[in-house]
Design an enzyme around this catalytic site. Structure first.
Site, PDB file in Angstrom:
ATOM      1  N   GLN A  17       0.771  -1.245   0.000  1.00 21.67           N
ATOM      2  CA  GLN A  17       0.000   0.000   0.000  1.00 21.67           C
ATOM      3  C   GLN A  17       0.807   1.303   0.000  1.00 21.67           C
ATOM      4  O   GLN A  17       0.483   2.245  -0.726  1.00 21.67           O
ATOM      5  CB  GLN A  17      -0.972   0.017   1.196  1.00 21.67           C
ATOM      6  N   GLU A 140       1.510  -1.602   8.179  1.00 24.08           N
ATOM      7  CA  GLU A 140       0.698  -0.518   8.734  1.00 24.08           C
ATOM      8  C   GLU A 140       0.637  -0.459  10.275  1.00 24.08           C
ATOM      9  O   GLU A 140       1.015   0.523  10.890  1.00 24.08           O
ATOM     10  CB  GLU A 140      -0.728  -0.668   8.166  1.00 24.08           C
ATOM     11  N   ASP A 169       0.609   3.488   6.050  1.00 29.48           N
ATOM     12  CA  ASP A 169       0.767   3.158   4.632  1.00 29.48           C
ATOM     13  C   ASP A 169       0.487   4.344   3.704  1.00 29.48           C
ATOM     14  O   ASP A 169       1.396   4.986   3.206  1.00 29.48           O
ATOM     15  CB  ASP A 169      -0.158   1.992   4.264  1.00 29.48           C
ATOM     16  N   GLY A 248      -7.700  19.647  20.323  1.00 26.41           N
ATOM     17  CA  GLY A 248      -7.279  21.041  20.430  1.00 26.41           C
ATOM     18  C   GLY A 248      -7.900  21.669  21.653  1.00 26.41           C
ATOM     19  O   GLY A 248      -8.112  21.003  22.667  1.00 26.41           O
ATOM     20  N   GLY A 249      -8.241  22.935  21.551  1.00 23.88           N
ATOM     21  CA  GLY A 249      -8.837  23.615  22.702  1.00 23.88           C
ATOM     22  C   GLY A 249     -10.350  23.456  22.740  1.00 23.88           C
ATOM     23  O   GLY A 249     -11.014  24.044  23.595  1.00 23.88           O
TER      24      GLY A 249
HETATM   25  N1  COA Z   1      11.876  -9.653  -9.792  1.00 21.64           N
HETATM   26  C1  COA Z   1      12.622 -10.381  -8.946  1.00 21.64           C
HETATM   27  N2  COA Z   1      12.603 -10.204  -7.619  1.00 21.64           N
HETATM   28  C2  COA Z   1      11.770  -9.278  -7.141  1.00 21.64           C
HETATM   29  C3  COA Z   1      10.958  -8.474  -7.958  1.00 21.64           C
HETATM   30  C4  COA Z   1      11.031  -8.684  -9.351  1.00 21.64           C
HETATM   31  N3  COA Z   1      10.304  -7.997 -10.212  1.00 21.64           N
HETATM   32  N4  COA Z   1      10.255  -7.636  -7.184  1.00 21.64           N
HETATM   33  C5  COA Z   1      10.608  -7.905  -5.933  1.00 21.64           C
HETATM   34  N5  COA Z   1      11.520  -8.873  -5.894  1.00 21.64           N
HETATM   35  C6  COA Z   1      12.171  -9.475  -4.723  1.00 21.64           C
HETATM   36  C7  COA Z   1      13.066  -8.476  -4.018  1.00 21.64           C
HETATM   37  O1  COA Z   1      14.304  -8.367  -4.640  1.00 21.64           O
HETATM   38  C8  COA Z   1      13.143  -9.126  -2.651  1.00 21.64           C
HETATM   39  O2  COA Z   1      14.033 -10.201  -2.680  1.00 21.64           O
HETATM   40  P1  COA Z   1      15.162 -10.528  -1.523  1.00 21.64           P
HETATM   41  O3  COA Z   1      14.468 -10.345  -0.203  1.00 21.64           O
HETATM   42  O4  COA Z   1      15.539 -11.930  -1.810  1.00 21.64           O
HETATM   43  O5  COA Z   1      16.264  -9.580  -1.678  1.00 21.64           O
HETATM   44  C9  COA Z   1      11.723  -9.665  -2.513  1.00 21.64           C
HETATM   45  O6  COA Z   1      11.187  -9.815  -3.791  1.00 21.64           O
HETATM   46  C10 COA Z   1      10.774  -8.669  -1.824  1.00 21.64           C
HETATM   47  O7  COA Z   1      11.129  -8.596  -0.578  1.00 21.64           O
HETATM   48  P2  COA Z   1      10.348  -7.683   0.477  1.00 21.64           P
HETATM   49  O8  COA Z   1      10.048  -6.335  -0.036  1.00 21.64           O
HETATM   50  O9  COA Z   1      11.177  -7.713   1.703  1.00 21.64           O
HETATM   51  O10 COA Z   1       8.952  -8.439   0.594  1.00 21.64           O
HETATM   52  P3  COA Z   1       8.236  -9.097   1.851  1.00 21.64           P
HETATM   53  O11 COA Z   1       6.953  -9.600   1.329  1.00 21.64           O
HETATM   54  O12 COA Z   1       9.100 -10.053   2.562  1.00 21.64           O
HETATM   55  O13 COA Z   1       7.976  -7.872   2.838  1.00 21.64           O
HETATM   56  C11 COA Z   1       7.142  -5.698   3.431  1.00 21.64           C
HETATM   57  C12 COA Z   1       6.922  -6.977   2.608  1.00 21.64           C
HETATM   58  C13 COA Z   1       6.042  -4.720   3.056  1.00 21.64           C
HETATM   59  C14 COA Z   1       7.053  -6.037   4.921  1.00 21.64           C
HETATM   60  C15 COA Z   1       8.535  -5.118   3.088  1.00 21.64           C
HETATM   61  O14 COA Z   1       8.608  -4.924   1.700  1.00 21.64           O
HETATM   62  C16 COA Z   1       8.835  -3.805   3.789  1.00 21.64           C
HETATM   63  O15 COA Z   1       9.134  -3.766   4.969  1.00 21.64           O
HETATM   64  N6  COA Z   1       8.804  -2.708   3.011  1.00 21.64           N
HETATM   65  C17 COA Z   1       9.178  -1.405   3.498  1.00 21.64           C
HETATM   66  C18 COA Z   1       8.105  -0.819   4.347  1.00 21.64           C
HETATM   67  C19 COA Z   1       6.785  -0.779   3.640  1.00 21.64           C
HETATM   68  O16 COA Z   1       6.633  -0.184   2.612  1.00 21.64           O
HETATM   69  N7  COA Z   1       5.792  -1.397   4.289  1.00 21.64           N
HETATM   70  C20 COA Z   1       4.422  -1.156   3.985  1.00 21.64           C
HETATM   71  C21 COA Z   1       3.871  -1.902   2.928  1.00 21.64           C
HETATM   72  S1  COA Z   1       2.224  -1.343   2.773  1.00 21.64           S
END
Ligand code: COA
Length: 416
Positions: A17, A140, A169, A248-249
């Site tokens: 998001q 979130e 988010d 607020g107030g």
């Molecule tokens: N091709 C190949 N690999 C891809 C890709 C693509 N097109 N798009 C994504 N990936 C891979 C990334 O390289 C990563 O790989 P790695 O961990 O092996 O290096 C993986 O997919 C994505 O990892 P990540 O973003 O950590 O996903 P997750 O599902 O484990 O975690 C979150 C999700 C949201 C918790 C995390 O992305 C995060 O903390 N983001 C930052 C904060 C954030 O925006 N959170 C709110 C989301 S609403």
């Protein structure tokens, strides 16, 4: 009509998001937003909480309108090559992967800056760089807890509470959009791109500014006069949860209206604005309160503010929330009905203003979404459907100079 961001090309490496909310906003305003997604699966929200089998979930469609979708495995060498080409001709790259994911893929800030020194690289992370939690993945509700919203939301006798509003988010996405637009203006002056980073914790805290105000007031004077704990309850050494009190107030509270026994949303928010005391008394049919010393000033009212709210509820007992607001608005009293999602979805004013829009979608039929909350005199942002997974892969690759045969042979755009 040309849109202000037309000609700005954005690589949208976002998911879930926070990032998508940012790039969607920029797409509404005319940017060419190309969402890069993993072949076969794409953004996880395409599949999350589906209401129609085999069709993108509303979670995805409501955060990815007006974008293009390119499927590309950016971990494979040929996929990286395509991405590099795209980077060389883009203005902005936006990402919200977990910490370090972009570096592990081989696209550190230094590398991106080398590939395209004019490109702005915008990131969302849970915590800011260098923070002692900067290795954490964040969603979130985690951000609401880390940013001070949860400890200050809810009732004093209940646990820390999460707001339904996406403070961690979408709010962070909006902060990032402001950062990107600022960096684009900066680039006009310097010719250089830069890194723009926004953390979810910081963005939540930015919206909890008044609670940090209250912490300092509490430390100085030992109490907070606008909180329900004053003057009869106790204060500790941290800002307490204040239920539905005004921040607020102006004291205020959510008050029951006709039908509250069966309708969980038969309520209004009523604000006792200091200088509106006289009209409030007139509206309630309590002219004797106007000059009564135990009611005349905000300070005099505070010790029995909940008795005053009870009297207002007695007045509201035979009025629906809409009837009540229609009376109170004539007295210039700040108030509103507690509106449900159903009521908002069908609100003719929100439909007319483009805040609630109905969007046709190739697979879903039409769906409702929230359009631009920002209104312009010279532009009406139009909301178009979110892309199907990989819908624009060929179009984007042709634009990068690949032939149809090259595209046919490129395994990195296909699910394996
Ligand atoms: N091709 C190949 N690999 C891809 C890709 C693509 N097109 N798009 C994504 N990936 C891979 C990334 O390289 C990563 O790989 P790695 O961990 O092996 O290096 C993986 O997919 C994505 O990892 P990540 O973003 O950590 O996903 P997750 O599902 O484990 O975690 C979150 C999700 C949201 C918790 C995390 O992305 C995060 O903390 N983001 C930052 C904060 C954030 O925006 N959170 C709110 C989301 S609403």
């Amino acid at each position: 009509m040309t849109k202000p961001l037309e000609g700005i090309k954005i690589i949208d490496f976002t998911h879930v998001q926070a990032g998508p909310a940012c790039t969607q906003l920029l797409a509404w305003f005319g940017a060419d937003v190309i969402k890069v997604e993993r072949p076969g699966s794409g953004d996880v929200t395409r599949n999350q909480l589906r209401d129609i089998p085999d069709a993108d979930a509303l979670y995805f469609t409501m955060l990815n309108s007006n974008k293009k979708s390119l499927t590309l495995d950016t971990k494979k060498p040929e996929g990286k090559e395509v991405l590099e080409k795209l980077i060389r001709e883009s203005d902005v790259l936006v990402e919200n992967f977990g910490p370090g994911a972009l570096d592990r893929m081989g696209f550190s800030w230094e590398r991106l800056n080398e590939l395209n020194p004019k490109m702005i690289v915008a990131s969302v992370k849970g915590f800011s760089d260098g923070h002692h939690y900067d290795d954490l993945k964040v969603y979130e509700n985690v951000a609401q807890c880390a940013g001070g919203a949860a400890s200050t939301t809810g009732f004093w006798d209940g646990p820390p509470t999460i707001s339904a509003a996406a403070l961690g988010d979408s709010n962070t996405g909006m902060h990032l959009a402001i950062g990107i637009l600022t960096a684009l203006l900066g680039r006009d002056k310097t010719g250089k791109g830069q890194k723009v980073a926004v953390s979810m914790q910081d963005s939540v805290l930015n919206l909890c500014r008044v609670k940090l105000r209250d912490q300092q007031r509490l430390e100085r004077v030992g109490y907070l006069e606008e909180y329900p704990q004053y003057p009869h309850g106790e204060f500790g050494d941290v800002v307490p949860r204040g239920g539905n009190a005004g921040g607020g107030g102006q004291p205020g509270w959510v008050l029951k209206c006709k039908g509250w026994e069966t309708d969980p949303n038969a309520y209004i928010y009523f604000t006792i604005q200091g200088h509106a005391w006289e009209p409030i008394c007139k509206a309630l049919g309590k002219p004797e309160w106007i000059d009564d010393p135990s009611y005349k000033t905000a300070q005099a009212r505070q010790p029995h503010i909940f008795d005053i709210f009870k009297t207002i509820e007695a007045w509201l007992a035979d009025k629906t929330k809409f009837e009540a607001v229609d009376i109170l608005r004539k007295f210039d009293i700040p108030c509103a009905p507690v509106l449900t999602m159903k009521e908002l979805a069908n609100d003719p004013s929100l439909r007319a203003s483009g805040t609630i829009v109905e969007v046709p979608h190739k697979k879903r039929g039409s769906y409702l979404t929230v359009g631009s909350p920002i209104k312009f005199s010279d532009m009406k942002p139009e909301v178009t459907a979110s892309p199907l997974l990989g819908e624009h892969t060929e179009e984007v690759l042709l634009g990068l100079g690949y032939s149809r045969q090259d595209i046919f042979n490129l395994r990195e755009i296909k699910a394996v």
